[in-house]
Every structure is written in structure tokens, then in C-alpha cells.
Design a protein around this motif. Structure first.
Motif, PDB file in Angstrom:
ATOM      1  N   VAL A 177      29.183  34.646  37.307  1.00 51.53           N
ATOM      2  CA  VAL A 177      29.898  35.281  36.197  1.00 51.53           C
ATOM      3  C   VAL A 177      31.031  34.349  35.777  1.00 51.53           C
ATOM      4  CG1 VAL A 177      31.377  37.196  35.506  1.00 51.53           C
ATOM      5  CG2 VAL A 177      29.357  37.632  36.892  1.00 51.53           C
ATOM      6  N   GLY A 178      30.994  33.896  34.525  1.00 54.40           N
ATOM      7  CA  GLY A 178      32.056  33.025  34.016  1.00 54.40           C
ATOM      8  C   GLY A 178      32.202  31.781  34.872  1.00 54.40           C
ATOM      9  N   SER A 179      33.414  31.553  35.360  1.00 54.47           N
ATOM     10  CA  SER A 179      33.670  30.375  36.191  1.00 54.47           C
ATOM     11  C   SER A 179      33.350  30.605  37.660  1.00 54.47           C
ATOM     12  CB  SER A 179      35.144  29.963  36.044  1.00 54.47           C
ATOM     13  OG  SER A 179      35.989  31.005  36.513  1.00 54.47           O
ATOM     14  N   PHE A 180      32.889  31.813  38.005  1.00 52.97           N
ATOM     15  CA  PHE A 180      32.601  32.140  39.399  1.00 52.97           C
ATOM     16  C   PHE A 180      31.108  31.958  39.688  1.00 52.97           C
ATOM     17  CE2 PHE A 180      36.422  34.489  38.310  1.00 52.97           C
ATOM     18  CZ  PHE A 180      37.253  34.216  39.381  1.00 52.97           C
ATOM     19  N   SER A 181      30.821  31.252  40.763  1.00 48.70           N
ATOM     20  CA  SER A 181      29.431  31.037  41.163  1.00 48.70           C
ATOM     21  C   SER A 181      28.857  32.299  41.779  1.00 48.70           C
ATOM     22  CB  SER A 181      29.351  29.892  42.167  1.00 48.70           C
ATOM     23  OG  SER A 181      29.959  30.281  43.397  1.00 48.70           O
ATOM     24  N   LYS A 182      27.562  32.287  41.994  1.00 48.54           N
ATOM     25  CA  LYS A 182      26.904  33.428  42.630  1.00 48.54           C
ATOM     26  C   LYS A 182      27.494  33.692  44.005  1.00 48.54           C
ATOM     27  CE  LYS A 182      22.378  34.893  44.392  1.00 48.54           C
ATOM     28  NZ  LYS A 182      20.936  34.537  44.521  1.00 48.54           N
ATOM     29  N   PHE A 270      29.957  45.111  38.617  1.00 51.81           N
ATOM     30  CA  PHE A 270      30.859  43.998  38.297  1.00 51.81           C
ATOM     31  C   PHE A 270      30.479  43.412  36.945  1.00 51.81           C
ATOM     32  CE2 PHE A 270      27.257  42.012  40.336  1.00 51.81           C
ATOM     33  CZ  PHE A 270      27.070  40.821  39.654  1.00 51.81           C
ATOM     34  N   GLU A 271      31.421  42.708  36.351  1.00 54.57           N
ATOM     35  CA  GLU A 271      31.203  42.088  35.054  1.00 54.57           C
ATOM     36  C   GLU A 271      32.273  41.032  34.812  1.00 54.57           C
ATOM     37  OE1 GLU A 271      31.608  45.059  32.049  1.00 54.57           O
ATOM     38  OE2 GLU A 271      33.625  45.655  32.694  1.00 54.57           O
ATOM     39  N   ALA A 272      32.075  40.251  33.779  1.00 52.55           N
ATOM     40  CA  ALA A 272      33.091  39.266  33.398  1.00 52.55           C
ATOM     41  C   ALA A 272      34.265  39.975  32.762  1.00 52.55           C
ATOM     42  CB  ALA A 272      32.488  38.243  32.437  1.00 52.55           C
ATOM     43  N   GLY A 273      35.492  39.638  33.194  1.00 60.02           N
ATOM     44  CA  GLY A 273      36.687  40.247  32.645  1.00 60.02           C
ATOM     45  C   GLY A 273      37.395  39.324  31.664  1.00 60.02           C
ATOM     46  N   GLU A 274      38.556  39.726  31.270  1.00 61.96           N
ATOM     47  CA  GLU A 274      39.328  38.919  30.331  1.00 61.96           C
ATOM     48  C   GLU A 274      39.875  37.662  31.018  1.00 61.96           C
ATOM     49  OE1 GLU A 274      42.360  41.307  28.613  1.00 61.96           O
ATOM     50  OE2 GLU A 274      40.958  42.696  27.620  1.00 61.96           O
ATOM     51  N   ASP A 275      40.061  36.628  30.220  1.00 69.48           N
ATOM     52  CA  ASP A 275      40.636  35.366  30.699  1.00 69.48           C
ATOM     53  C   ASP A 275      39.859  34.778  31.867  1.00 69.48           C
ATOM     54  OD1 ASP A 275      42.673  35.498  28.789  1.00 69.48           O
ATOM     55  OD2 ASP A 275      43.959  36.692  30.123  1.00 69.48           O
ATOM     56  N   GLY A 276      38.543  34.959  31.850  1.00 65.14           N
ATOM     57  CA  GLY A 276      37.701  34.351  32.879  1.00 65.14           C
ATOM     58  C   GLY A 276      37.719  35.055  34.219  1.00 65.14           C
ATOM     59  N   LEU A 311      39.031  46.562  40.730  1.00 63.64           N
ATOM     60  CA  LEU A 311      39.525  45.357  41.386  1.00 63.64           C
ATOM     61  C   LEU A 311      39.277  44.152  40.491  1.00 63.64           C
ATOM     62  CD1 LEU A 311      37.901  46.188  44.835  1.00 63.64           C
ATOM     63  CD2 LEU A 311      40.322  46.474  44.250  1.00 63.64           C
ATOM     64  N   GLN A 312      39.984  43.082  40.776  1.00 60.42           N
ATOM     65  CA  GLN A 312      39.812  41.893  39.944  1.00 60.42           C
ATOM     66  C   GLN A 312      40.040  40.619  40.767  1.00 60.42           C
ATOM     67  OE1 GLN A 312      42.712  40.493  36.689  1.00 60.42           O
ATOM     68  NE2 GLN A 312      41.113  41.561  35.489  1.00 60.42           N
ATOM     69  N   VAL A 313      39.286  39.597  40.414  1.00 62.79           N
ATOM     70  CA  VAL A 313      39.515  38.253  40.944  1.00 62.79           C
ATOM     71  C   VAL A 313      39.880  37.387  39.737  1.00 62.79           C
ATOM     72  CG1 VAL A 313      38.588  36.320  42.245  1.00 62.79           C
ATOM     73  CG2 VAL A 313      37.809  38.651  42.756  1.00 62.79           C
ATOM     74  N   LYS A 318      43.792  29.626  35.936  1.00 61.91           N
ATOM     75  CA  LYS A 318      44.740  30.157  34.967  1.00 61.91           C
ATOM     76  C   LYS A 318      45.861  30.965  35.592  1.00 61.91           C
ATOM     77  CE  LYS A 318      41.120  30.502  31.416  1.00 61.91           C
ATOM     78  NZ  LYS A 318      40.396  31.411  30.499  1.00 61.91           N
ATOM     79  N   TYR A 319      45.655  31.450  36.839  1.00 59.05           N
ATOM     80  CA  TYR A 319      46.644  32.316  37.470  1.00 59.05           C
ATOM     81  C   TYR A 319      46.912  31.841  38.898  1.00 59.05           C
ATOM     82  CZ  TYR A 319      45.719  35.475  33.560  1.00 59.05           C
ATOM     83  OH  TYR A 319      45.585  36.014  32.311  1.00 59.05           O
ATOM     84  N   ASP A 320      48.114  32.145  39.351  1.00 52.75           N
ATOM     85  CA  ASP A 320      48.496  31.801  40.717  1.00 52.75           C
ATOM     86  C   ASP A 320      48.011  32.923  41.640  1.00 52.75           C
ATOM     87  OD1 ASP A 320      49.590  30.775  42.979  1.00 52.75           O
ATOM     88  OD2 ASP A 320      51.642  31.427  42.517  1.00 52.75           O
ATOM     89  N   VAL A 321      46.887  32.721  42.270  1.00 52.44           N
ATOM     90  CA  VAL A 321      46.271  33.739  43.129  1.00 52.44           C
ATOM     91  C   VAL A 321      45.878  33.110  44.464  1.00 52.44           C
ATOM     92  CG1 VAL A 321      45.406  35.103  41.183  1.00 52.44           C
ATOM     93  CG2 VAL A 321      43.984  33.295  42.166  1.00 52.44           C
ATOM     94  N   THR A 322      45.573  33.979  45.410  1.00 49.88           N
ATOM     95  CA  THR A 322      45.097  33.537  46.714  1.00 49.88           C
ATOM     96  C   THR A 322      43.576  33.550  46.715  1.00 49.88           C
ATOM     97  OG1 THR A 322      47.055  34.495  47.771  1.00 49.88           O
ATOM     98  CG2 THR A 322      45.169  33.959  49.193  1.00 49.88           C
ATOM     99  N   PRO A 323      42.931  32.407  46.921  1.00 48.47           N
ATOM    100  CA  PRO A 323      41.462  32.386  46.914  1.00 48.47           C
ATOM    101  C   PRO A 323      40.881  33.350  47.955  1.00 48.47           C
ATOM    102  CG  PRO A 323      42.351  30.153  46.866  1.00 48.47           C
ATOM    103  CD  PRO A 323      43.508  31.065  47.130  1.00 48.47           C
ATOM    104  N   GLY A 324      39.828  34.057  47.547  1.00 46.68           N
ATOM    105  CA  GLY A 324      39.165  34.985  48.463  1.00 46.68           C
ATOM    106  C   GLY A 324      39.846  36.327  48.610  1.00 46.68           C
ATOM    107  N   ARG A 325      40.875  36.606  47.825  1.00 50.58           N
ATOM    108  CA  ARG A 325      41.567  37.896  47.895  1.00 50.58           C
ATOM    109  C   ARG A 325      41.371  38.668  46.590  1.00 50.58           C
ATOM    110  NH1 ARG A 325      45.424  38.502  51.946  1.00 50.58           N
ATOM    111  NH2 ARG A 325      44.962  37.036  53.645  1.00 50.58           N
TER     112      ARG A 325
END
Length: 390
Positions: A177-182, A270-276, A311-313, A318-325
């Protein structure tokens, strides 16, 4: 032409009566047929007579072993025949009795091969499990027979057909989905499952422990307000700081869990959200069976909790996030058959053997098993209502 004598008797002595011709003729024909088909001894052939004479002479000269006339094969055959008859006698009598019993009560056979089960009043174990929920339900489930007991705590409830615990959280097949791999989507879905299990099914959480896995491996610590709030609510619950908005917890001094199963039903999408971003939507109903803490009590009550969590990843580019959270975007809940307006951080099932806790229900009557109704929006602000069933 001479006639063949019939040998027909003239009648019983002194009776003065004779046997009718047709009866006598039939008797003669039947007798001749029986003689022809019988195994009456036949005169031995010439060769058989010669063999017999030779053996007689060898016996007279002492050339045959003693006891040669004993037919060991014949005895063996006879013995086997006798054993067979004995075995069949031993087997046949119990078999006949079993057949007679089954004939009187076919339901004793497993699987009901004769279709004798009328289906009236099936036990709780007869309820077949529901297939996984893959789309929003369109109506409330039908009634369910039975009365809850300590052995069958979900009898009389649609939850009897729900899956057990985490098995009811069936994840959709991951895809990019978007920039996220399977694989990244798959890991995010597994994290959402871990969140639901740790917050609503884990036995430690249900009995009042802090679900450290939720804070340590699932929720993004870079969403500080939510994480800090949830920890604070667990430590010091209140009306505005109620951990029941996110966690299911019971006071072990008041009630005990019946069995080791929490019934679960719902779906994840699940689906693609805003801003990737990757958006994950979860909607699950959890059904808990409880009894008074008194170990001698046999009363069983059920509390039903439905949770809808978004929930959202976010896109890490584009955002300061913790990978895998995961980040929590929205959460709603609908709690049924629990005390109203009690804010001590625990669910309090309504027990007939205990004094009512909290305020009396004042909201509308609802069916907690009706997953076709929407609980989003302002549902959490509605007054605590009554339930049509538990």
C-alpha cells in the motif's frame, strides 16, 4: 401295457378312508426329488474297492502305523468347524443384543447415521462456529438456546458460536500500500492484532495488570500524549481518566473469570491513508464470562465489550515516527452489562446475587450482539443503557 404300481396305501387301518390320488402323487414326486438331491451314500467305485482291499492287506501284514485309520485332517477340520461355531456363538449373542438395542434407540450410534436427531433443543456444544467476519453484518444474530453454567458459560448467547480468544482476530491478506511493502503492511497488521489481544484478551490485563507489551512494542512512544494518558489512567482512574476506554479489566476481589476463553468476533481492514500513511481499522466484540469471587457460587454473568479503533502507520519519510509502531487515530467502545457511572478502572458485571453497583441504567435498550449498528461518533457520550440480552 402294464401299469407301474403306485404303492399307495388304502388308508389308515380301521379308518375306512383312502388318501386322495392328487395328494399321494405329490407326495411321491417330492420324495423322489428329495432322494435325488440328498447326500445318501453311494456304492464305491471299483478303484475305491481295490484301494480298500490293498490297505486291508497291508494292515494285516503290519505295514501300516498304528492308528492310521484316525483321520487327523478330518478331526482338525471338525475341530475348526466346532471352534468356528463356538466363536460365532460367542460373537453372535452380544451382536444380536447390540442390534436390538440400536434398533430401539438409534441415537446411540455416533454421527446419527439414520437421521434420527430431530434437532430439538440442541446443547451448546452442538452450535457450529461462525465463519470469520469479512464484511459488516447487516442484522443482529438470532436467539440462542441454553442457560449459562460454569461448564458452559456462553450457553444461551450468540457468543457460543464466536471464536475463542485471539483465533477470532483474523487478519486480511497483506499487500503493498503506497510506500509500504507487503511485508511492512503484514507486520503492521500483526501489531494491531497484538494490541487487541493484550488489551482485551490477555489474562493478566483482565485481572488488573498493566499491559506492558502495548506500551513497550506496539504504541509509538512518539505519540506521547496518548501513551502518557493511558499509563496515568491505569494508575489513577477517574471519570475523565477511564482506562476502560481502551482496556478490559475486572476486580478480582469481586468476580472471577469463568474458564480460560474470551469469545471474540470482528474484522480488520486496511487501506492507503492521507499523506502516504497506512490506515488500519479494527472492529471487534469481546464477550467475558464471569462469576462471583466466592468459589462456591455457581452464578454466571456475561459482560460484552465492543471496540472500534483506528490505527495508522505514517509515512516515515514525511513524519517523525518510530518504525514498527502504531499510532492511535480514534477509539470508541460500547460496554454492555456492566455497572453504570463507576470509574474505578474496572468492569462490574451485573450479578443477581449482589447488590446493584452504580447508577441505574437510563439509556435506550440495545442488543450488544448486534454488530450491524454503528457505535462510532458520539456513542460514548450516550447514557448507560439496558441490554436486551447477555
Amino acid at each position: 401295457m402294464s401299469e407301474k404300481p403306485s404303492g399307495k396305501p388304502e388308508g389308515h387301518e380301521g379308518s375306512g378312508e383312502s388318501i386322495p390320488d392328487d395328494v399321494w402323487e405329490r407326495f411321491v414326486q417330492d420324495s423322489e426329488r428329495d432322494i435325488r438331491t440328498s447326500e445318501a451314500p453311494k456304492e464305491p467305485s471299483a478303484r475305491a474297492r481295490m484301494v480298500t482291499e490293498r490297505l486291508r492287506r497291508q494292515e494285516a501284514r503290519g505295514e501300516l502305523p498304528q492308528g492310521w485309520r484316525t483321520d487327523s485332517a478330518g478331526q482338525g477340520a471338525y475341530g475348526r468347524g466346532a471352534r468356528r461355531r463356538k466363536v460365532w456363538t460367542i460373537i453372535g449373542i452380544p451382536l444380536a443384543l447390540a442390534v436390538a438395542v440400536v434398533a430401539m434407540k438409534p441415537s446411540l450410534l455416533p454421527g446419527d447415521p439414520f437421521g434420527t436427531d430431530s434437532g430439538v433443543n440442541p446443547g451448546p456444544q452442538a452450535a457450529s462456529p461462525l465463519p470469520a467476519e469479512t464484511a459488516p453484518e447487516t442484522a443482529a444474530p438470532g436467539s440462542a438456546p441454553g442457560t449459562p453454567t460454569l461448564d458452559e458459560p456462553f450457553a444461551g448467547s450468540p457468543a457460543a458460536r464466536y471464536a475463542d480468544g485471539a483465533a477470532g482476530i483474523v487478519l486480511p491478506r497483506a499487500k503493498a500500500v503506497g510506500s509500504f511493502s507487503k511485508d511492512q503492511v503484514g507486520r503492521a497488521l500483526e501489531q494491531s492484532r497484538t494490541l487487541l489481544v493484550e488489551a482485551n484478551i490477555d489474562r493478566g490485563t483482565l485481572l488488573g495488570a498493566t499491559p506492558e507489551t502495548v506500551f513497550g512494542t506496539v504504541l509509538d512512544p512518539k505519540q506521547p500524549d496518548l501513551v502518557a494518558d493511558l499509563r496515568s489512567w491505569l494508575r489513577d482512574p477517574g471519570e475523565d481518566d477511564d482506562p476502560l476506554r481502551f482496556f478490559s479489566r475486572f476486580d478480582r476481589d469481586e468476580v472471577r473469570l469463568v474458564g480460560n476463553v474470551v469469545k471474540t468476533r470482528g474484522r480488520t481492514t486496511f487501506e492507503a491513508g492521507e499523506d502516504g500513511a497506512l490506515d488500519i481499522h479494527t472492529d471487534y466484540t469481546f464477550v467475558y464470562a464471569l462469576a462471583p469471587a466466592d468459589p462456591d457460587s455457581t452464578e454466571v454473568a456475561r459482560t460484552i465489550v465492543r471496540r472500534v479503533i483506528d490505527l495508522q502507520v505514517p509515512d516515515p519519510a514525511k513524519y517523525d515516527v518510530t518504525p514498527g509502531r502504531l499510532a492511535v487515530v480514534n477509539y470508541d467502545n460500547d460496554i454492555s452489562n456492566s455497572a453504570c457511572d463507576v470509574y474505578d478502572g474496572f468492569l462490574h458485571p451485573r450479578l443477581s446475587s449482589a447488590e446493584p453497583t452504580g447508577a441505574p441504567p437510563s439509556g435506550p435498550t440495545t442488543d450488544p450482539y448486534d454488530r450491524s449498528r454503528d457505535i462510532g461518533g458520539d456513542s460514548g457520550d450516550e447514557p448507560c443503557g439496558t441490554v436486551s440480552r447477555t
